[in-house]
Design a protein around this motif. Structure first.
Motif, short mmCIF file in Angstrom:
data_model
loop_
_atom_site.label_atom_id
_atom_site.label_comp_id
_atom_site.label_asym_id
_atom_site.label_seq_id
_atom_site.Cartn_x
_atom_site.Cartn_y
_atom_site.Cartn_z
N ALA A 82 15.33 19.56 -6.88
CA ALA A 82 16.09 19.92 -8.09
C ALA A 82 17.47 19.28 -8.09
CB ALA A 82 16.21 21.44 -8.19
N LEU A 83 18.14 19.26 -6.93
CA LEU A 83 19.46 18.61 -6.84
C LEU A 83 19.35 17.09 -7.08
CD1 LEU A 83 21.09 20.51 -3.86
CD2 LEU A 83 21.83 20.52 -6.26
N LEU A 84 18.33 16.48 -6.51
CA LEU A 84 18.12 15.05 -6.74
C LEU A 84 17.83 14.77 -8.22
CD1 LEU A 84 15.97 14.06 -3.62
CD2 LEU A 84 18.33 13.36 -4.12
N ALA A 85 17.07 15.66 -8.86
CA ALA A 85 16.79 15.49 -10.29
C ALA A 85 18.05 15.63 -11.11
CB ALA A 85 15.74 16.51 -10.74
N PHE A 86 18.94 16.55 -10.72
CA PHE A 86 20.17 16.76 -11.47
C PHE A 86 21.15 15.59 -11.31
CE2 PHE A 86 24.49 18.46 -11.95
CZ PHE A 86 24.40 18.97 -13.23
N ILE A 93 14.87 9.26 -8.54
CA ILE A 93 14.93 9.46 -7.09
C ILE A 93 14.16 10.70 -6.67
CG2 ILE A 93 16.48 9.83 -5.12
CD1 ILE A 93 16.63 7.02 -6.40
N HIS A 94 14.23 11.77 -7.47
CA HIS A 94 13.51 13.00 -7.14
C HIS A 94 12.00 12.77 -7.13
CE1 HIS A 94 13.59 12.91 -11.51
NE2 HIS A 94 12.62 13.82 -11.55
N ARG A 95 11.53 11.88 -7.97
CA ARG A 95 10.10 11.56 -8.01
C ARG A 95 9.68 10.81 -6.74
NH1 ARG A 95 6.44 13.33 -11.93
NH2 ARG A 95 7.71 14.41 -13.45
N PHE A 96 10.50 9.90 -6.28
CA PHE A 96 10.21 9.20 -5.03
C PHE A 96 10.20 10.19 -3.86
CE2 PHE A 96 11.90 5.56 -7.51
CZ PHE A 96 10.80 4.72 -7.40
N TYR A 97 11.16 11.13 -3.87
CA TYR A 97 11.26 12.15 -2.82
C TYR A 97 9.97 12.98 -2.74
CZ TYR A 97 12.71 16.52 -0.56
OH TYR A 97 12.78 17.62 0.25
N LEU A 98 9.38 13.26 -3.88
CA LEU A 98 8.17 14.09 -3.93
C LEU A 98 6.88 13.28 -3.78
CD1 LEU A 98 9.21 16.57 -6.74
CD2 LEU A 98 9.12 16.98 -4.28
N GLY A 104 8.21 7.53 -10.57
CA GLY A 104 9.56 7.14 -10.15
C GLY A 104 9.90 5.72 -10.58
N VAL A 105 8.94 4.82 -10.45
CA VAL A 105 9.14 3.44 -10.89
C VAL A 105 9.30 3.39 -12.40
CG1 VAL A 105 8.01 1.18 -11.10
CG2 VAL A 105 7.98 2.40 -8.91
N VAL A 106 8.50 4.17 -13.14
CA VAL A 106 8.61 4.21 -14.61
C VAL A 106 10.00 4.68 -15.00
CG1 VAL A 106 7.80 5.39 -16.69
CG2 VAL A 106 6.15 4.51 -15.03
N MET A 107 10.50 5.71 -14.36
CA MET A 107 11.84 6.21 -14.69
C MET A 107 12.91 5.17 -14.35
SD MET A 107 11.65 10.23 -13.60
CE MET A 107 13.08 10.80 -14.50
N TRP A 121 16.90 10.99 -18.58
CA TRP A 121 17.81 12.11 -18.34
C TRP A 121 17.14 13.42 -18.76
CZ3 TRP A 121 20.03 15.71 -21.63
CH2 TRP A 121 20.95 16.56 -21.03
N LEU A 122 16.56 13.43 -19.97
CA LEU A 122 15.87 14.62 -20.45
C LEU A 122 14.69 14.96 -19.53
CD1 LEU A 122 15.57 16.81 -22.59
CD2 LEU A 122 14.16 15.21 -23.89
N TRP A 123 13.93 13.94 -19.14
CA TRP A 123 12.77 14.11 -18.25
C TRP A 123 13.21 14.74 -16.93
CZ3 TRP A 123 9.26 9.27 -16.99
CH2 TRP A 123 8.17 9.65 -16.22
N SER A 124 14.30 14.24 -16.36
CA SER A 124 14.76 14.75 -15.07
C SER A 124 15.29 16.19 -15.19
CB SER A 124 15.82 13.83 -14.46
OG SER A 124 16.97 13.82 -15.27
N MET A 125 15.91 16.54 -16.31
CA MET A 125 16.39 17.91 -16.49
C MET A 125 15.20 18.88 -16.61
SD MET A 125 19.61 17.87 -16.19
CE MET A 125 19.49 16.48 -15.07
N ILE A 126 14.16 18.45 -17.31
CA ILE A 126 12.95 19.27 -17.41
C ILE A 126 12.32 19.43 -16.02
CG2 ILE A 126 10.58 19.31 -18.30
CD1 ILE A 126 11.74 17.98 -20.86
#
Length: 146
Positions: A82-86, A93-98, A104-107, A121-126
């Protein structure tokens, strides 16, 4: 009394049990109380009435595990995700972590444009809200490394 199923007629469901006292007892389908039906060689517990076996229950098989299911564990932490997503969500980066490298590449590629940056940004907040709202069990199940 305890015993072992000697045989079962597949058509009628009737069968015989060899009791621990050396005697043989007959049973009918309505005498069976376990979810799993009778099978040859199964150890059972039952009550006796004359030569009939009544209230027949299957005994646990030797070596069978009867403990509660294990809670899934993960080496990933939902709060870290959640912190990486924020903080770094627009870069994925949060997608790579998981371990979700494809998204993650698409983002990462989408952040090249301003519109793409708003989308990521919206995707990562969700994603951040989802991680925080998800139970630990579901998070561990969904993001466990295989």
């Amino acid at each position: 009394m305890r015993g072992q199923v000697l045989g079962v007629d597949r058509g009628s469901g009737e069968g015989q049990i060899s009791g621990e006292d050396g005697e043989r007892y007959v049973f009918a389908p309505h005498d069976w109380r376990s979810e799993r039906g009778p099978a040859v060689g199964v150890n059972v517990d039952f009550t006796v009435e004359g030569r009939r076996a009544l209230c027949i229950f299957r005994l646990p098989e030797p070596g069978a595990v009867t403990t509660a299911p294990q809670v899934p564990t993960s080496d990933r932490n939902k709060y870290v995700a959640a912190l990486l997503a924020f903080f770094f969500g627009v870069l994925g980066i949060h997608r790579f972590y998981l371990g979700r490298n494809g998204s993650g590449v698409v983002m990462l590629v989408l952040t090249i444009t301003v519109v793409g940056m708003l989308v990521t940004w919206l995707w990562s907040m969700i994603d951040m809200v989802r991680y925080l709202a998800m139970s630990d069990r579901e998070f561990a199940h969904r993001y466990a490394r295989l």
